[in-house]
Scaffold this active site. Sequence first.
Site, PDB file in Angstrom:
ATOM      1  CD  GLU A  12      36.744-111.624 -11.137  1.00  0.00           C
ATOM      2  OE1 GLU A  12      35.206-112.170 -11.170  1.00  0.00           O
ATOM      3  OE2 GLU A  12      36.855-112.854 -12.583  1.00  0.00           O
ATOM      4  CG  ASP A 196      25.483-108.734  -7.766  1.00  0.00           C
ATOM      5  OD1 ASP A 196      27.242-108.458  -8.237  1.00  0.00           O
ATOM      6  OD2 ASP A 196      24.345-110.191  -7.900  1.00  0.00           O
TER       7      ASP A 196
HETATM    8  N1  SAH Z   1      30.128-105.555 -16.162  1.00  0.00           N
HETATM    9  C1  SAH Z   1      30.351-106.246 -17.026  1.00  0.00           C
HETATM   10  C2  SAH Z   1      29.632-108.270 -17.526  1.00  0.00           C
HETATM   11  C3  SAH Z   1      29.675-108.484 -15.649  1.00  0.00           C
HETATM   12  S1  SAH Z   1      28.927-110.403 -15.224  1.00  0.00           S
HETATM   13  C4  SAH Z   1      30.391-106.670 -18.732  1.00  0.00           C
HETATM   14  O1  SAH Z   1      29.979-105.382 -18.696  1.00  0.00           O
HETATM   15  O2  SAH Z   1      31.743-106.919 -19.390  1.00  0.00           O
HETATM   16  C5  SAH Z   1      29.514-110.771 -13.968  1.00  0.00           C
HETATM   17  C6  SAH Z   1      30.594-111.252 -14.152  1.00  0.00           C
HETATM   18  O3  SAH Z   1      30.784-111.435 -11.921  1.00  0.00           O
HETATM   19  C7  SAH Z   1      30.701-112.969 -13.618  1.00  0.00           C
HETATM   20  O4  SAH Z   1      32.124-113.584 -14.544  1.00  0.00           O
HETATM   21  C8  SAH Z   1      29.805-113.280 -12.511  1.00  0.00           C
HETATM   22  O5  SAH Z   1      31.253-114.842 -11.933  1.00  0.00           O
HETATM   23  C9  SAH Z   1      30.056-112.703 -11.421  1.00  0.00           C
HETATM   24  N2  SAH Z   1      28.716-112.126 -10.696  1.00  0.00           N
HETATM   25  C10 SAH Z   1      28.521-111.152 -10.164  1.00  0.00           C
HETATM   26  N3  SAH Z   1      27.653-111.329  -9.782  1.00  0.00           N
HETATM   27  C11 SAH Z   1      26.599-111.708 -10.370  1.00  0.00           C
HETATM   28  C12 SAH Z   1      25.377-111.620 -10.744  1.00  0.00           C
HETATM   29  N4  SAH Z   1      24.494-110.701  -9.480  1.00  0.00           N
HETATM   30  N5  SAH Z   1      24.957-112.978 -10.906  1.00  0.00           N
HETATM   31  C13 SAH Z   1      25.973-113.656 -12.038  1.00  0.00           C
HETATM   32  N6  SAH Z   1      27.257-113.466 -12.078  1.00  0.00           N
HETATM   33  C14 SAH Z   1      28.409-112.794 -11.336  1.00  0.00           C
END
Ligand code: SAH
Length: 228
Positions: A12, A196
Amino acid sequence: MKIAILGAMVEEITPILARVQIQKEHEIGHNRYYEACYKNLELVIAYSKIGKVNAALSASVMFLHFGAQKLIFSGVAGGIAESLKVGDLVVADKLCQHDVDITAFGHPFGFIPETTLFYEADSGLNVLAINAAKSCNLRFQIGTIATGDQFIASPERKNWVAKQFNAIALEMEGAAVAAICAALGKPFCVLRAISDAADADANVSFDTFLEKSARESADLLFLMLEQM
Ligand code: SAH
């Protein structure tokens, strides 16, 4: 005026760091903070790592250590509103914590005594974001963002959050940053681009669109900075 620019993940802030002049790097509390310049603006930029605790720590450091006066969060989010498609932008008018539950004592979901259920973003910063989005014909919506320490990949949970808080998007940091800003009396805004739909395929969609959507959010951020 020093402006704090915060993301949650390295993806980001990478498109943001690519467009500024970095002057100094600092390591504080296992996070890296970049002092930087963009045109005549002084910036401090960081990614906090995922979740409310990490976001609250970074926001606090940016205000109390670096002396930032306002904060702009840029990142990605899960879309709740049917009309929000991947890549669409969301500007939060207010934020809440959907995972706070002390309802056993008669409090509403999301409420913590001596604080507020909804934290309002700064209207001046939001006007800049909205004008910027409009001027470039970007697809965006303004509305409530719900934050919690959960990656939501379930229609049931997403619909519950939608109904309970009238939220249009959800993520894992915004309301934590908002709470710090409210406590310290600092203006803030939260920009997110949809990665998403917080449904059963959310993890696949997230991995596919993280970088692209993070760039969309960063692009809106720079359109705002141009006006500051
Ligand atoms: N893929 C990462 C985890 C991502 S968590 C890993 O394995 O380390 C998701 C991140 O994107 C968080 O920072 C949150 O703010 C945002 N986000 C995007 N879609 C989201 C969703 N469906 N629910 C919660 N947070 C979401």
